[in-house]
Design a protein around this motif. Sequence first.
Motif, PDB file in Angstrom:
ATOM      1  N   GLN A  90      -4.153   4.564  -0.659  1.00  0.00           N
ATOM      2  CA  GLN A  90      -5.024   4.950   0.448  1.00  0.00           C
ATOM      3  C   GLN A  90      -4.925   6.461   0.641  1.00  0.00           C
ATOM      4  O   GLN A  90      -3.853   7.042   0.454  1.00  0.00           O
ATOM      5  CB  GLN A  90      -4.602   4.261   1.733  1.00  0.00           C
ATOM      6  CG  GLN A  90      -4.700   2.760   1.684  1.00  0.00           C
ATOM      7  CD  GLN A  90      -4.137   2.107   2.939  1.00  0.00           C
ATOM      8  OE1 GLN A  90      -3.349   2.692   3.667  1.00  0.00           O
ATOM      9  NE2 GLN A  90      -4.551   0.881   3.180  1.00  0.00           N
ATOM     10  N   GLU A 105      -4.639  13.819   7.093  1.00  0.00           N
ATOM     11  CA  GLU A 105      -4.005  15.136   7.011  1.00  0.00           C
ATOM     12  C   GLU A 105      -4.826  16.135   7.823  1.00  0.00           C
ATOM     13  O   GLU A 105      -5.982  15.868   8.155  1.00  0.00           O
ATOM     14  CB  GLU A 105      -3.853  15.582   5.561  1.00  0.00           C
ATOM     15  CG  GLU A 105      -5.150  15.647   4.774  1.00  0.00           C
ATOM     16  CD  GLU A 105      -4.898  15.901   3.305  1.00  0.00           C
ATOM     17  OE1 GLU A 105      -4.450  17.012   2.967  1.00  0.00           O
ATOM     18  OE2 GLU A 105      -5.145  14.990   2.495  1.00  0.00           O
ATOM     19  N   ALA A 142       0.134   5.437   1.120  1.00  0.00           N
ATOM     20  CA  ALA A 142      -0.811   6.439   1.620  1.00  0.00           C
ATOM     21  C   ALA A 142      -0.387   7.803   1.091  1.00  0.00           C
ATOM     22  O   ALA A 142       0.761   8.220   1.287  1.00  0.00           O
ATOM     23  CB  ALA A 142      -0.837   6.440   3.143  1.00  0.00           C
ATOM     24  N   LEU A 143      -1.311   8.484   0.436  1.00  0.00           N
ATOM     25  CA  LEU A 143      -1.035   9.794  -0.166  1.00  0.00           C
ATOM     26  C   LEU A 143      -2.077  10.802   0.296  1.00  0.00           C
ATOM     27  O   LEU A 143      -3.272  10.494   0.326  1.00  0.00           O
ATOM     28  CB  LEU A 143      -1.080   9.691  -1.698  1.00  0.00           C
ATOM     29  CG  LEU A 143      -0.116   8.690  -2.340  1.00  0.00           C
ATOM     30  CD1 LEU A 143      -0.431   8.532  -3.821  1.00  0.00           C
ATOM     31  CD2 LEU A 143       1.321   9.148  -2.131  1.00  0.00           C
ATOM     32  N   ASP A 144      -1.620  12.017   0.615  1.00  0.00           N
ATOM     33  CA  ASP A 144      -2.570  13.064   0.983  1.00  0.00           C
ATOM     34  C   ASP A 144      -3.249  13.595  -0.281  1.00  0.00           C
ATOM     35  O   ASP A 144      -2.979  13.142  -1.398  1.00  0.00           O
ATOM     36  CB  ASP A 144      -1.883  14.164   1.801  1.00  0.00           C
ATOM     37  CG  ASP A 144      -0.850  14.958   1.021  1.00  0.00           C
ATOM     38  OD1 ASP A 144      -0.732  14.813  -0.224  1.00  0.00           O
ATOM     39  OD2 ASP A 144      -0.135  15.749   1.657  1.00  0.00           O
ATOM     40  N   PRO A 166      -8.312  11.261   6.680  1.00  0.00           N
ATOM     41  CA  PRO A 166      -8.206  11.280   5.222  1.00  0.00           C
ATOM     42  C   PRO A 166      -9.173  12.310   4.640  1.00  0.00           C
ATOM     43  O   PRO A 166     -10.308  12.432   5.097  1.00  0.00           O
ATOM     44  CB  PRO A 166      -8.612   9.861   4.813  1.00  0.00           C
ATOM     45  CG  PRO A 166      -8.319   9.027   6.016  1.00  0.00           C
ATOM     46  CD  PRO A 166      -8.630   9.930   7.195  1.00  0.00           C
ATOM     47  N   ARG A 177      -2.194  12.751  -4.274  1.00  0.00           N
ATOM     48  CA  ARG A 177      -3.020  11.884  -5.124  1.00  0.00           C
ATOM     49  C   ARG A 177      -3.292  12.493  -6.492  1.00  0.00           C
ATOM     50  O   ARG A 177      -4.040  11.932  -7.296  1.00  0.00           O
ATOM     51  CB  ARG A 177      -4.335  11.537  -4.417  1.00  0.00           C
ATOM     52  CG  ARG A 177      -4.120  10.695  -3.166  1.00  0.00           C
ATOM     53  CD  ARG A 177      -5.394  10.122  -2.586  1.00  0.00           C
ATOM     54  NE  ARG A 177      -6.511  11.020  -2.468  1.00  0.00           N
ATOM     55  CZ  ARG A 177      -6.804  11.727  -1.379  1.00  0.00           C
ATOM     56  NH1 ARG A 177      -6.043  11.667  -0.297  1.00  0.00           N
ATOM     57  NH2 ARG A 177      -7.873  12.500  -1.359  1.00  0.00           N
ATOM     58  N   GLY A 212      -8.225   7.576  -3.627  1.00  0.00           N
ATOM     59  CA  GLY A 212      -7.659   6.875  -2.483  1.00  0.00           C
ATOM     60  C   GLY A 212      -8.218   5.481  -2.317  1.00  0.00           C
ATOM     61  O   GLY A 212      -8.120   4.895  -1.250  1.00  0.00           O
ATOM     62  N   ALA A 260      -4.273   9.377   2.819  1.00  0.00           N
ATOM     63  CA  ALA A 260      -3.548   9.550   4.077  1.00  0.00           C
ATOM     64  C   ALA A 260      -4.246  10.583   4.964  1.00  0.00           C
ATOM     65  O   ALA A 260      -4.805  11.566   4.468  1.00  0.00           O
ATOM     66  CB  ALA A 260      -2.120  10.006   3.799  1.00  0.00           C
ATOM     67  N   THR A 262       0.842  -1.197   0.000  1.00  0.00           N
ATOM     68  CA  THR A 262       0.000   0.000   0.000  1.00  0.00           C
ATOM     69  C   THR A 262       0.873   1.241   0.000  1.00  0.00           C
ATOM     70  O   THR A 262       2.045   1.205   0.397  1.00  0.00           O
ATOM     71  CB  THR A 262      -0.919   0.059   1.243  1.00  0.00           C
ATOM     72  OG1 THR A 262      -0.100   0.091   2.413  1.00  0.00           O
ATOM     73  CG2 THR A 262      -1.861  -1.124   1.301  1.00  0.00           C
ATOM     74  N   THR A 322      -7.546  15.407  12.222  1.00  0.00           N
ATOM     75  CA  THR A 322      -6.618  14.788  11.279  1.00  0.00           C
ATOM     76  C   THR A 322      -7.295  13.531  10.780  1.00  0.00           C
ATOM     77  O   THR A 322      -7.621  12.641  11.574  1.00  0.00           O
ATOM     78  CB  THR A 322      -5.274  14.446  11.956  1.00  0.00           C
ATOM     79  OG1 THR A 322      -4.716  15.660  12.479  1.00  0.00           O
ATOM     80  CG2 THR A 322      -4.306  13.826  10.973  1.00  0.00           C
ATOM     81  N   ALA A 375       4.311   1.241   1.880  1.00  0.00           N
ATOM     82  CA  ALA A 375       4.336   0.989   3.324  1.00  0.00           C
ATOM     83  C   ALA A 375       5.458   0.033   3.720  1.00  0.00           C
ATOM     84  O   ALA A 375       6.008   0.130   4.817  1.00  0.00           O
ATOM     85  CB  ALA A 375       2.993   0.441   3.779  1.00  0.00           C
TER      86      ALA A 375
END
Length: 154
Positions: free
Chosen positions: A70, A74, A22-24, A129, A28, A55, A72, A20, A127, A38
Amino acid sequence: MQDYPKAVRVHSHVHHACDTVALDYEGRFLRRKQLVAASGRGFLVDLPEVTNLAGSEAFVLEDGREIAVQAAPEPVLVVRGDLARLAWHIGNRHTPCQIGADALVIRQDHVLEAMLAKLGAEVAHDTRPFTPEGGAYGMGRTMGHSHDHDHHHA
């Protein structure tokens, strides 16, 4: 220079992910970028065009392996109050907004936070996604007005 596996396309759904990433929200929106999954393994995204990911997709590597995307967590603002009125003001500023039944969610922005408070909104920091509504013109993004610069609006 290290030779990274290359992601050459995106599946709209995850089928058999081996890892996986994870991107904010900003992360993305990409075409060509080096990322780290990960597991700590790097890979290169090299897509034919700029892509906006929600995501829930998967990058497909040249060898067929999938890396699930996914959203992330933020920093965001959770906005409650007269949602129709508040959404109008947020949209009038071309700000990406996640719309829920009982709250609006936007990325943290001190200028918008102050404006919303003046409009009577209850604004809380969180905080989580951030997955805002897609745009009406195909890209799935609104091009918001950033307030991360060094001057203030009157």
